[in-house]
Design an enzyme around this catalytic site. Structure first.
Site, PDB file in Angstrom:
ATOM      1  N   TRP A 106       0.850  -1.200   0.000  1.00  0.00           N
ATOM      2  CA  TRP A 106       0.000   0.000   0.000  1.00  0.00           C
ATOM      3  C   TRP A 106       0.877   1.239   0.000  1.00  0.00           C
ATOM      4  O   TRP A 106       1.909   1.274   0.678  1.00  0.00           O
ATOM      5  CB  TRP A 106      -0.885   0.028   1.264  1.00  0.00           C
ATOM      6  CG  TRP A 106      -2.211  -0.654   1.091  1.00  0.00           C
ATOM      7  CD1 TRP A 106      -2.406  -2.000   1.000  1.00  0.00           C
ATOM      8  CD2 TRP A 106      -3.499  -0.042   1.010  1.00  0.00           C
ATOM      9  NE1 TRP A 106      -3.739  -2.266   0.871  1.00  0.00           N
ATOM     10  CE2 TRP A 106      -4.439  -1.082   0.881  1.00  0.00           C
ATOM     11  CE3 TRP A 106      -3.950   1.270   1.053  1.00  0.00           C
ATOM     12  CZ2 TRP A 106      -5.801  -0.846   0.774  1.00  0.00           C
ATOM     13  CZ3 TRP A 106      -5.309   1.513   0.957  1.00  0.00           C
ATOM     14  CH2 TRP A 106      -6.220   0.456   0.812  1.00  0.00           C
ATOM     15  N   GLU A 129      -0.394  -7.031   7.463  1.00  0.00           N
ATOM     16  CA  GLU A 129       0.269  -8.330   7.269  1.00  0.00           C
ATOM     17  C   GLU A 129       1.750  -8.302   7.668  1.00  0.00           C
ATOM     18  O   GLU A 129       2.442  -9.326   7.587  1.00  0.00           O
ATOM     19  CB  GLU A 129       0.158  -8.761   5.798  1.00  0.00           C
ATOM     20  CG  GLU A 129      -1.220  -9.280   5.398  1.00  0.00           C
ATOM     21  CD  GLU A 129      -2.273  -8.203   5.248  1.00  0.00           C
ATOM     22  OE1 GLU A 129      -1.934  -7.123   4.740  1.00  0.00           O
ATOM     23  OE2 GLU A 129      -3.418  -8.424   5.667  1.00  0.00           O
ATOM     24  N   LEU A 162       0.965   3.865   6.737  1.00  0.00           N
ATOM     25  CA  LEU A 162      -0.468   4.020   6.993  1.00  0.00           C
ATOM     26  C   LEU A 162      -0.809   5.497   6.932  1.00  0.00           C
ATOM     27  O   LEU A 162      -0.140   6.320   7.569  1.00  0.00           O
ATOM     28  CB  LEU A 162      -0.816   3.471   8.380  1.00  0.00           C
ATOM     29  CG  LEU A 162      -0.740   1.945   8.515  1.00  0.00           C
ATOM     30  CD1 LEU A 162      -0.688   1.540   9.984  1.00  0.00           C
ATOM     31  CD2 LEU A 162      -1.939   1.297   7.835  1.00  0.00           C
ATOM     32  N   ILE A 163      -1.813   5.830   6.143  1.00  0.00           N
ATOM     33  CA  ILE A 163      -2.207   7.232   6.013  1.00  0.00           C
ATOM     34  C   ILE A 163      -3.642   7.386   6.498  1.00  0.00           C
ATOM     35  O   ILE A 163      -4.526   6.621   6.084  1.00  0.00           O
ATOM     36  CB  ILE A 163      -2.042   7.717   4.559  1.00  0.00           C
ATOM     37  CG1 ILE A 163      -0.560   7.562   4.159  1.00  0.00           C
ATOM     38  CG2 ILE A 163      -2.485   9.172   4.414  1.00  0.00           C
ATOM     39  CD1 ILE A 163      -0.243   7.926   2.737  1.00  0.00           C
ATOM     40  N   SER A 165     -10.753   8.839   6.473  1.00  0.00           N
ATOM     41  CA  SER A 165     -11.873   9.455   7.183  1.00  0.00           C
ATOM     42  C   SER A 165     -12.527   8.490   8.170  1.00  0.00           C
ATOM     43  O   SER A 165     -13.523   8.821   8.788  1.00  0.00           O
ATOM     44  CB  SER A 165     -12.896   9.940   6.161  1.00  0.00           C
ATOM     45  OG  SER A 165     -13.205   8.873   5.301  1.00  0.00           O
ATOM     46  N   HIS A 217     -10.295   3.272  10.829  1.00  0.00           N
ATOM     47  CA  HIS A 217      -9.441   2.174  10.392  1.00  0.00           C
ATOM     48  C   HIS A 217      -7.965   2.436  10.697  1.00  0.00           C
ATOM     49  O   HIS A 217      -7.236   1.566  11.167  1.00  0.00           O
ATOM     50  CB  HIS A 217      -9.656   1.995   8.886  1.00  0.00           C
ATOM     51  CG  HIS A 217      -9.005   0.811   8.295  1.00  0.00           C
ATOM     52  ND1 HIS A 217      -7.787   0.893   7.675  1.00  0.00           N
ATOM     53  CD2 HIS A 217      -9.376  -0.478   8.239  1.00  0.00           C
ATOM     54  CE1 HIS A 217      -7.448  -0.317   7.246  1.00  0.00           C
ATOM     55  NE2 HIS A 217      -8.400  -1.154   7.576  1.00  0.00           N
ATOM     56  N   PHE A 241      11.462  -0.955  13.418  1.00  0.00           N
ATOM     57  CA  PHE A 241      10.079  -0.501  13.243  1.00  0.00           C
ATOM     58  C   PHE A 241      10.015   0.562  12.144  1.00  0.00           C
ATOM     59  O   PHE A 241      10.286   1.737  12.372  1.00  0.00           O
ATOM     60  CB  PHE A 241       9.587   0.070  14.575  1.00  0.00           C
ATOM     61  CG  PHE A 241       8.162   0.507  14.583  1.00  0.00           C
ATOM     62  CD1 PHE A 241       7.135  -0.425  14.660  1.00  0.00           C
ATOM     63  CD2 PHE A 241       7.824   1.847  14.540  1.00  0.00           C
ATOM     64  CE1 PHE A 241       5.804  -0.023  14.683  1.00  0.00           C
ATOM     65  CE2 PHE A 241       6.502   2.266  14.568  1.00  0.00           C
ATOM     66  CZ  PHE A 241       5.495   1.323  14.637  1.00  0.00           C
TER      67      PHE A 241
HETATM   68  C1  DLZ Z   1      -7.258  -1.540   4.022  1.00  0.00           C
HETATM   69  C2  DLZ Z   1      -6.074  -0.637   4.138  1.00  0.00           C
HETATM   70  C3  DLZ Z   1      -6.261   0.771   4.203  1.00  0.00           C
HETATM   71  C4  DLZ Z   1      -7.597   1.409   4.187  1.00  0.00           C
HETATM   72  N1  DLZ Z   1      -5.210   1.596   4.286  1.00  0.00           N
HETATM   73  C5  DLZ Z   1      -3.960   1.070   4.309  1.00  0.00           C
HETATM   74  C6  DLZ Z   1      -2.843   1.920   4.398  1.00  0.00           C
HETATM   75  O1  DLZ Z   1      -2.907   3.175   4.428  1.00  0.00           O
HETATM   76  N2  DLZ Z   1      -1.606   1.330   4.462  1.00  0.00           N
HETATM   77  C7  DLZ Z   1      -1.424  -0.031   4.453  1.00  0.00           C
HETATM   78  O2  DLZ Z   1      -0.280  -0.494   4.542  1.00  0.00           O
HETATM   79  N3  DLZ Z   1      -2.485  -0.848   4.347  1.00  0.00           N
HETATM   80  C8  DLZ Z   1      -3.732  -0.351   4.270  1.00  0.00           C
HETATM   81  N4  DLZ Z   1      -4.807  -1.180   4.156  1.00  0.00           N
HETATM   82  C9  DLZ Z   1      -4.590  -2.633   3.951  1.00  0.00           C
HETATM   83  C10 DLZ Z   1      -4.443  -3.451   5.250  1.00  0.00           C
HETATM   84  O3  DLZ Z   1      -3.189  -3.193   5.863  1.00  0.00           O
HETATM   85  C11 DLZ Z   1      -4.527  -4.968   4.940  1.00  0.00           C
HETATM   86  O4  DLZ Z   1      -3.598  -5.296   3.933  1.00  0.00           O
HETATM   87  C12 DLZ Z   1      -5.905  -5.408   4.453  1.00  0.00           C
HETATM   88  O5  DLZ Z   1      -6.903  -5.002   5.340  1.00  0.00           O
HETATM   89  C13 DLZ Z   1      -5.953  -6.954   4.300  1.00  0.00           C
HETATM   90  O6  DLZ Z   1      -5.744  -7.580   5.558  1.00  0.00           O
END
Ligand code: DLZ
Length: 159
Positions: free
Chosen positions: A27, A63, A84-85, A88, A91, A116
């Site tokens: 992601w 994961e 991770l961003i 809204s 999550h 980390f």
């Molecule tokens: C679902 C999701 C969302 C909304 N945002 C991110 C993100 O910003 N960064 C990231 O690494 N992963 C995101 N994921 C995916 C979840 O980490 C995960 O891969 C899925 O929910 C499947 O388990």
């Protein structure tokens, strides 16, 4: 961002004999790619041989703990990289907290250093700055590479 980074390192750390695992989420791939490259450049600068670096990807940051477990027995240190961003929904908070806790648990279980590399950012711009993709940014991946070599050498010296 002149204050960012791991600060003055106490001595030189030599990665010549180390095996390093990098597990990264897919992601936010542009930022991830810059972070992984930052880590790789630093590892090589500190002597880690390319053939001693294993890179694995996982779908998302959630994961990462499983990805770390996959590599733990094959290397001396693992770097877990995810971005991770905040969106809204809630999550972001749930995943950030769950993944951070789980990575700490996995580290205790594997009894090897885990670096980390999970960025938890409020905006895309913040993530880009932390991957060195903006003019005033700083690539945290580079710090994670340095931290991996330092910690693996320290643990080797103080088993
Ligand atoms: C679902 C999701 C969302 C909304 N945002 C991110 C993100 O910003 N960064 C990231 O690494 N992963 C995101 N994921 C995916 C979840 O980490 C995960 O891969 C899925 O929910 C499947 O388990």
């Amino acid at each position: 961002m002149p204050w960012a980074g791991i600060g003055k390192v106490d001595r030189k750390y030599d990665g010549t004999n180390l095996r390093v695992g990098i597990v990264h989420a897919r992601w936010n791939s542009e930022v991830i790619e810059a972070l992984v490259n930052g880590a790789l450049d630093k590892l090589k600068e500190l002597g880690v041989k390319e053939h001693n670096i294993i890179i694995e990807s996982v779908p998302g940051s959630f994961e990462l703990p499983t990805g770390v477990r996959m590599l733990a027995n094959k290397v001396d240190v693992v770097i877990a990289i995810g971005v991770l961003i905040k969106g809204s929904t809630m999550h972001f908070e749930y995943i950030s907290e769950a993944v951070s806790h789980e990575l700490m648990k996995v580290q205790r279980f594997m009894r090897k250093p885990l670096i980390f590399g999970l960025l938890t950012c409020l905006t895309d711009e913040q993530a880009q700055a932390r991957a060195g993709l903006t003019s005033d940014g700083h690539n945290h991946g580079s710090d994670w590479g340095a931290a991996a070599v330092e910690m693996a050498v320290k643990v080797e010296e103080h088993p």
